[in-house]
Design an enzyme around this catalytic site. Structure first.
Site, mmCIF file in Angstrom:
data_model
loop_
_atom_site.group_PDB
_atom_site.id
_atom_site.type_symbol
_atom_site.label_atom_id
_atom_site.label_comp_id
_atom_site.label_asym_id
_atom_site.label_seq_id
_atom_site.Cartn_x
_atom_site.Cartn_y
_atom_site.Cartn_z
ATOM 1 N N ASP A 1 0.863 -1.163 0.000
ATOM 2 C CA ASP A 1 0.000 0.000 0.000
ATOM 3 C C ASP A 1 0.913 1.231 0.000
ATOM 4 O O ASP A 1 1.987 1.208 0.573
ATOM 5 C CB ASP A 1 -0.895 -0.034 1.248
ATOM 6 N N HIS B 1 -8.116 -20.341 11.531
ATOM 7 C CA HIS B 1 -9.499 -20.617 11.105
ATOM 8 C C HIS B 1 -10.082 -19.480 10.254
ATOM 9 O O HIS B 1 -10.612 -19.719 9.170
ATOM 10 C CB HIS B 1 -10.433 -20.884 12.289
ATOM 11 N N CYS C 1 -9.944 -26.759 8.320
ATOM 12 C CA CYS C 1 -8.702 -26.136 8.800
ATOM 13 C C CYS C 1 -8.117 -26.893 9.994
ATOM 14 O O CYS C 1 -8.820 -27.658 10.658
ATOM 15 C CB CYS C 1 -8.933 -24.667 9.140
ATOM 16 N N ASP D 1 -8.316 -6.879 -0.095
ATOM 17 C CA ASP D 1 -7.494 -7.065 1.105
ATOM 18 C C ASP D 1 -8.327 -6.580 2.272
ATOM 19 O O ASP D 1 -9.174 -5.705 2.100
ATOM 20 C CB ASP D 1 -6.219 -6.216 1.044
ATOM 21 N N CYS E 1 -15.611 -27.332 8.454
ATOM 22 C CA CYS E 1 -14.342 -26.673 8.102
ATOM 23 C C CYS E 1 -13.168 -27.650 8.160
ATOM 24 O O CYS E 1 -13.042 -28.435 9.087
ATOM 25 C CB CYS E 1 -14.093 -25.505 9.044
ATOM 26 N N CYS F 1 -10.126 -26.417 13.291
ATOM 27 C CA CYS F 1 -11.397 -27.148 13.398
ATOM 28 C C CYS F 1 -11.191 -28.660 13.389
ATOM 29 O O CYS F 1 -11.990 -29.398 13.967
ATOM 30 C CB CYS F 1 -12.340 -26.737 12.274
HETATM 31 ZN ZN LIG Z 1 -11.775 -23.961 10.768
#
Ligand SMILES: [Zn+2]
Length: 374
Positions: free
Chosen positions: A93, A337, A308, A268, A306, A311
């Protein structure tokens, strides 16, 4: 100008498209979400985790890095990629937003912007040329021009002035950029809030100058949603299809879905990472405020479907415990997450456009994320 963007699929029912941005450090698939790494790190994560979550680009902030550790340190290390050990694309930026939002005593003239460092009050004067030089030294893949940002709402007359200044600076940024050959890309930022005649003037000025990509700045800061959508739709018609469009700082999934539909390619936002650290987790059934007592005995993962690491391995009860005990791990697991949630949605956005089913996907996701967690 070099060709750095390729549209790879076009949705037949909307302006949504997938594409590839070619940068010196690799390809960014669009629509893309860039995690924010203002200081050269995505807060709470190490780079391998960020990469593992599927981030193809991170956003660093010229203003912060210029102040600390300073350009000398980064130049001696061989540029920002070497200094922070991130081998993939980096966008920087220009720092405009930070100058206007963090610094007291900002004074703008056609020559440049004078402001006080938010750290120690030192007076600093930056011309648009300096901001190009700073990003050249950083060696980021995508550089942004210095713009004149105003908060919402601002009077039209003041906004008109800001647009004129932003165009003047964009022209000077481009001239400076062209003085030395580089593989870096330069994207221009338009202003004008939701005053269409001003936004149009700003975009037309940028198009005349010519950039590798076009950003819509000063949106998503409190203007009515209908005005935002109208601005996006009109901008879509005005912007060339063969260049990437960047909606700066826009982070709500709802807004992102609308913007993708209007042909926006790049996003972003600090939302997933910042919220993670303050204990708000995004799920396909709505938000979870992990500190709430009702999660104290909740053995379920944050988001049932999920995939991830968080999770797959931990319960809401454990995450609540870590948060309540102010353990550093809380920020790490929550960020993993939330960032997975965002990057996974972007992956699915790209897939749905490629299979020409974006509108269906959008409706499906909208109904899902609107439901409250019980
Ligand atoms: Zn997750």
């Amino acid at each position: 100008m070099k060709k750095t963007f390729l549209v790879t699929a076009q949705d037949s029912l909307s302006s949504a498209r997938t594409g590839k941005i070619q940068t010196p450090h690799g390809v960014i698939e669009t629509p893309a979400f860039s995690p924010v790494a203002s200081q050269g790190t995505v807060k709470a994560l190490i780079h391998s985790q960020v990469e593992g979550l599927g981030a193809q680009v991170i956003l660093v902030n010229s203003y912060h890095l210029y102040l600390r550790p300073g350009l000398d340190t980064i130049a001696k290390a061989g540029g920002i990629h070497a200094f922070i050990s991130w081998p993939n694309p980096i966008i920087s930026d220009s720092g405009g937003f930070q100058i206007y939002s963090l610094s007291p005593l900002v004074k703008v003239s056609s020559e440049g912007v004078k402001f006080s460092s938010h750290l120690d009050g030192t007076r600093i004067f930056l011309r648009p040329e300096d901001v190009v030089d700073i990003q050249r030294t950083l060696g980021t893949d995508i550089m942004m021009t210095l713009d004149y940002f105003l908060p919402f709402p601002s009077p039209k007359a003041k906004m008109k002035e800001a647009v004129k200044m932003t165009s003047l600076w964009a022209r000077r940024s481009r001239a400076r950029f062209d003085e030395q050959p580089t593989a870096q890309l330069l994207w221009g930022i338009s202003q004008g809030s939701v005053f269409w005649e001003l936004r149009r003037e700003s975009i037309e000025d940028l198009l005349e100058i010519g950039f590798d990509g076009y950003a819509l700045g000063g949106l998503g800061i409190g203007e009515p949603k209908s005005d935002l959508l109208e601005a996006l739709e009109k901008a879509d018609a005005l912007l060339p299809k063969n260049k990437p469009r960047y909606l700066m700082g826009m982070g709500y999934i709802e807004d992102i879905l609308d913007a993708v539909e209007k042909g926006v390619d790049f996003f972003d936002c600090v939302l997933p990472t910042r919220n993670a650290r303050t204990g708000t987790l995004f799920t396909h059934q709505g938000k979870i405020v992990i500190k709430n007592q009702k999660y104290a005995q909740d053995r379920r993962p944050v988001d049932e479907g999920c995939g991830c690491y968080t999770c797959q391995n931990f319960s809401r009860a454990y995450l609540r415990h870590l948060y309540e005990r102010e353990e550093i791990t809380s920020a790490v697991l929550n960020t993993i997450h939330n960032l997975h949630f965002y990057l996974d949605i972007f992956q699915k956005i790209r897939q749905s456009i490629q299979s020409n089913s974006y509108k269906e996907f959008k409706v499906y996701l909208q109904t899902q994320i609107k439901e409250e967690v019980r």
